[in-house]
Structures are given as C-alpha cells and as structure tokens.
Design a protein around this motif. Structure first.
Motif, mmCIF file in Angstrom:
data_model
loop_
_atom_site.group_PDB
_atom_site.id
_atom_site.type_symbol
_atom_site.label_atom_id
_atom_site.label_comp_id
_atom_site.label_asym_id
_atom_site.label_seq_id
_atom_site.Cartn_x
_atom_site.Cartn_y
_atom_site.Cartn_z
ATOM 1 N N GLN A 7 23.938 -6.868 -68.517
ATOM 2 C CA GLN A 7 23.268 -7.722 -69.478
ATOM 3 C C GLN A 7 23.709 -7.277 -70.924
ATOM 4 O OE1 GLN A 7 19.582 -9.501 -69.507
ATOM 5 N NE2 GLN A 7 19.783 -10.040 -67.172
ATOM 6 N N ASP A 8 23.810 -6.238 -71.325
ATOM 7 C CA ASP A 8 24.521 -5.513 -72.419
ATOM 8 C C ASP A 8 25.874 -6.065 -72.538
ATOM 9 O OD1 ASP A 8 22.285 -4.488 -73.640
ATOM 10 O OD2 ASP A 8 22.225 -3.387 -72.051
ATOM 11 N N ILE A 9 26.588 -6.024 -71.221
ATOM 12 C CA ILE A 9 27.999 -6.526 -71.274
ATOM 13 C C ILE A 9 28.286 -7.719 -71.272
ATOM 14 C CG2 ILE A 9 30.428 -5.961 -69.663
ATOM 15 C CD1 ILE A 9 29.096 -3.404 -70.949
ATOM 16 N N VAL A 10 27.415 -8.636 -71.005
ATOM 17 C CA VAL A 10 27.439 -10.094 -71.105
ATOM 18 C C VAL A 10 27.348 -10.478 -72.398
ATOM 19 C CG1 VAL A 10 26.290 -11.999 -70.469
ATOM 20 C CG2 VAL A 10 26.818 -10.374 -68.757
ATOM 21 N N LYS A 11 26.438 -9.654 -73.176
ATOM 22 C CA LYS A 11 26.415 -10.111 -74.539
ATOM 23 C C LYS A 11 27.554 -9.812 -75.572
ATOM 24 C CE LYS A 11 21.480 -9.136 -74.625
ATOM 25 N NZ LYS A 11 20.397 -8.156 -74.878
ATOM 26 N N ILE A 12 28.196 -8.701 -75.000
ATOM 27 C CA ILE A 12 29.528 -8.545 -75.749
ATOM 28 C C ILE A 12 30.477 -9.506 -75.600
ATOM 29 C CG2 ILE A 12 31.497 -7.133 -75.539
ATOM 30 C CD1 ILE A 12 29.470 -4.553 -75.376
ATOM 31 N N TYR A 13 30.760 -10.028 -74.174
ATOM 32 C CA TYR A 13 31.585 -11.081 -73.907
ATOM 33 C C TYR A 13 31.259 -12.345 -74.883
ATOM 34 C CZ TYR A 13 34.731 -8.253 -70.875
ATOM 35 O OH TYR A 13 35.681 -7.303 -70.401
ATOM 36 N N THR A 14 30.258 -12.582 -74.520
ATOM 37 C CA THR A 14 29.510 -13.808 -75.051
ATOM 38 C C THR A 14 29.738 -13.893 -76.615
ATOM 39 O OG1 THR A 14 27.846 -14.070 -73.544
ATOM 40 C CG2 THR A 14 27.309 -15.171 -75.495
ATOM 41 N N GLN A 15 29.604 -12.724 -77.342
ATOM 42 C CA GLN A 15 29.949 -12.760 -78.725
ATOM 43 C C GLN A 15 31.321 -12.897 -78.952
ATOM 44 O OE1 GLN A 15 29.477 -8.579 -80.374
ATOM 45 N NE2 GLN A 15 30.918 -9.170 -81.840
ATOM 46 N N TYR A 16 32.260 -12.561 -78.158
ATOM 47 C CA TYR A 16 33.797 -12.836 -78.534
ATOM 48 C C TYR A 16 34.068 -14.312 -77.996
ATOM 49 C CZ TYR A 16 34.737 -8.216 -79.771
ATOM 50 O OH TYR A 16 34.399 -7.023 -80.890
ATOM 51 N N ALA A 17 33.379 -14.821 -76.904
ATOM 52 C CA ALA A 17 33.701 -16.265 -76.193
ATOM 53 C C ALA A 17 33.231 -17.140 -77.606
ATOM 54 C CB ALA A 17 32.778 -16.465 -75.085
ATOM 55 N N ASN A 18 31.985 -16.767 -78.342
ATOM 56 C CA ASN A 18 31.506 -17.644 -79.305
ATOM 57 C C ASN A 18 32.841 -17.561 -80.403
ATOM 58 O OD1 ASN A 18 29.285 -18.479 -77.916
ATOM 59 N ND2 ASN A 18 28.179 -16.888 -78.757
ATOM 60 N N SER A 19 33.438 -16.440 -80.553
ATOM 61 C CA SER A 19 34.304 -16.512 -81.750
ATOM 62 C C SER A 19 35.513 -17.197 -81.296
ATOM 63 C CB SER A 19 34.973 -14.940 -81.826
ATOM 64 O OG SER A 19 33.820 -14.298 -82.338
ATOM 65 N N VAL A 20 35.992 -17.379 -80.175
ATOM 66 C CA VAL A 20 36.974 -18.238 -79.699
ATOM 67 C C VAL A 20 36.386 -19.999 -79.960
ATOM 68 C CG1 VAL A 20 38.281 -18.951 -77.594
ATOM 69 C CG2 VAL A 20 37.890 -16.583 -78.025
ATOM 70 N N ASN A 21 35.359 -19.959 -79.155
ATOM 71 C CA ASN A 21 34.791 -21.559 -79.495
ATOM 72 C C ASN A 21 34.550 -21.914 -80.660
ATOM 73 O OD1 ASN A 21 34.300 -21.788 -76.693
ATOM 74 N ND2 ASN A 21 32.347 -21.071 -76.786
ATOM 75 N N GLN A 22 34.440 -20.851 -81.966
ATOM 76 C CA GLN A 22 34.599 -21.249 -83.349
ATOM 77 C C GLN A 22 35.868 -21.083 -83.912
ATOM 78 O OE1 GLN A 22 31.273 -18.520 -84.657
ATOM 79 N NE2 GLN A 22 29.790 -19.667 -83.348
ATOM 80 N N ASN A 23 36.912 -20.861 -83.088
ATOM 81 C CA ASN A 23 38.429 -20.665 -83.355
ATOM 82 C C ASN A 23 38.235 -19.597 -84.582
ATOM 83 O OD1 ASN A 23 39.441 -22.819 -82.322
ATOM 84 N ND2 ASN A 23 38.414 -24.407 -83.571
ATOM 85 N N ALA A 24 37.652 -18.688 -84.516
ATOM 86 C CA ALA A 24 37.759 -17.566 -85.282
ATOM 87 C C ALA A 24 38.514 -16.474 -84.610
ATOM 88 C CB ALA A 24 36.341 -16.923 -85.547
ATOM 89 N N MET A 25 38.982 -16.624 -83.486
ATOM 90 C CA MET A 25 39.725 -15.628 -82.708
ATOM 91 C C MET A 25 40.337 -16.323 -81.584
ATOM 92 S SD MET A 25 38.312 -11.908 -81.478
ATOM 93 C CE MET A 25 37.717 -11.564 -83.022
#
Length: 168
Positions: free
Chosen positions: A127-145
């Motif tokens: 679950q901790d690893i999923v949180k890490i990937y979710t954080q970065y997926a959100n950055s992609v969705n927000q065009n920040a990365m």
C-alpha cells in the motif's frame, strides 16, 4: 486500436464497456491467452473488484445484506449476461456470459477457457508503494511531470522505501 491494425490485445474483459464504439468499429474476436509450457491450462489472473464494509459504516447490517445480494447467482447471472465478468462460477452463470451483450456474436466464453492464475499475496508495504506511484501519476495528470520521468522517480522512491523497510 485507433488504426484497427492490432493483432492481439490481451486486456480486461471489461474493455467492451470501456471502449464500446472502438470495439464496434472493427472486426475482432476473443481467444484464450497463450499458455506457458510449464503451466498448461492456466491463463491470466483475474482482475477483481473488491467490496467491503468499513468500520465507519453507519449501517453495517444493511450493507452486508447488499453484499450478500451482489454475490447471488441471480445478480451475478445478470452481470455475466451483459458480458461483465462474474465472481460466481456456476455453470449456468458462465454459460450465459455475454449473451445479452452488444458483442454476443463474439467468442466471449474464451475468457473462461483456462483456469485463472492465482493472485500473489501482497507484501506488507504494497500500500505504501501504491501511494508513491499514485503521487507521481497525479503529477502526470496535472501536467507537472512527463510519464517517463514520473515512472523513473516512482521506481527510485519505491526502491528506497523497500530498502528502508528491510532495515527496520
């Protein structure tokens, strides 16, 4: 899919509802996935949807009644008939899989040709690893990365987390 030149697309059975127009636009059919020689008769893992009742529920008994209904052959048969993968595997439920679907002329029974592969147990830090990937997926969705940078950073952070976890 867009150019209608795909030769094989191993994907979720729910693809027919995710992309109904695209799926109706070209000639395709279902087939069982290829098998490994050392694991004949076993296909992919299922991709289940999980339901549960949380401790915060104000109506746990009523919620349990709903969950019980969702698991009845009657309800599962109605899902299966639409081409939605059922969790109940009685012969009658499986026999009607996809018969009421817009794609009923396809070989939808191929989804059940092989046994499902077992789902591996989760690690205690999953679950901790999923949180890490979710954080970065959100950055992609927000065009920040961009996607490649996000996956690279997520992997770095996940590896660091696992290493730190193992040191505890």
């Amino acid at each position: 899919m867009k150019d209608r030149t795909v030769a094989m697309y191993p994907y979720l059975s729910s693809l027919i509802y995710a992309w109904p127009r695209e799926m109706q636009a070209f000639n395709w059919d279902w087939a069982a996935l290829p098998q490994f020689k050392n694991n004949m008769g076993v296909g992919s893992q299922s991709y289940p949807t999980y339901f549960g009742i949380t401790k915060r529920s104000e109506h746990p008994d009523e919620a349990m009644e709903v969950l019980k209904y969702l698991l009845t052959d009657q309800f599962q048969a109605s899902l299966a008939e639409k081409g939605i993968m059922p969790v109940v595997k009685t012969k009658d439920v499986i026999a009607n899989f996809g018969k009421g679907s817009p794609f009923k002329n396809r070989r939808m029974q191929a989804a059940f040709h092989n046994k499902f592969a077992p789902i591996p147990p989760m690690a205690i830090y999953d679950q901790d690893i999923v949180k890490i990937y979710t954080q970065y997926a959100n950055s992609v969705n927000q065009n920040a990365m961009d996607l490649n940078t996000a996956f690279g950073k997520a992997e770095e952070d996940a590896v660091k987390f696992i290493q730190a976890f193992k040191m505890k």
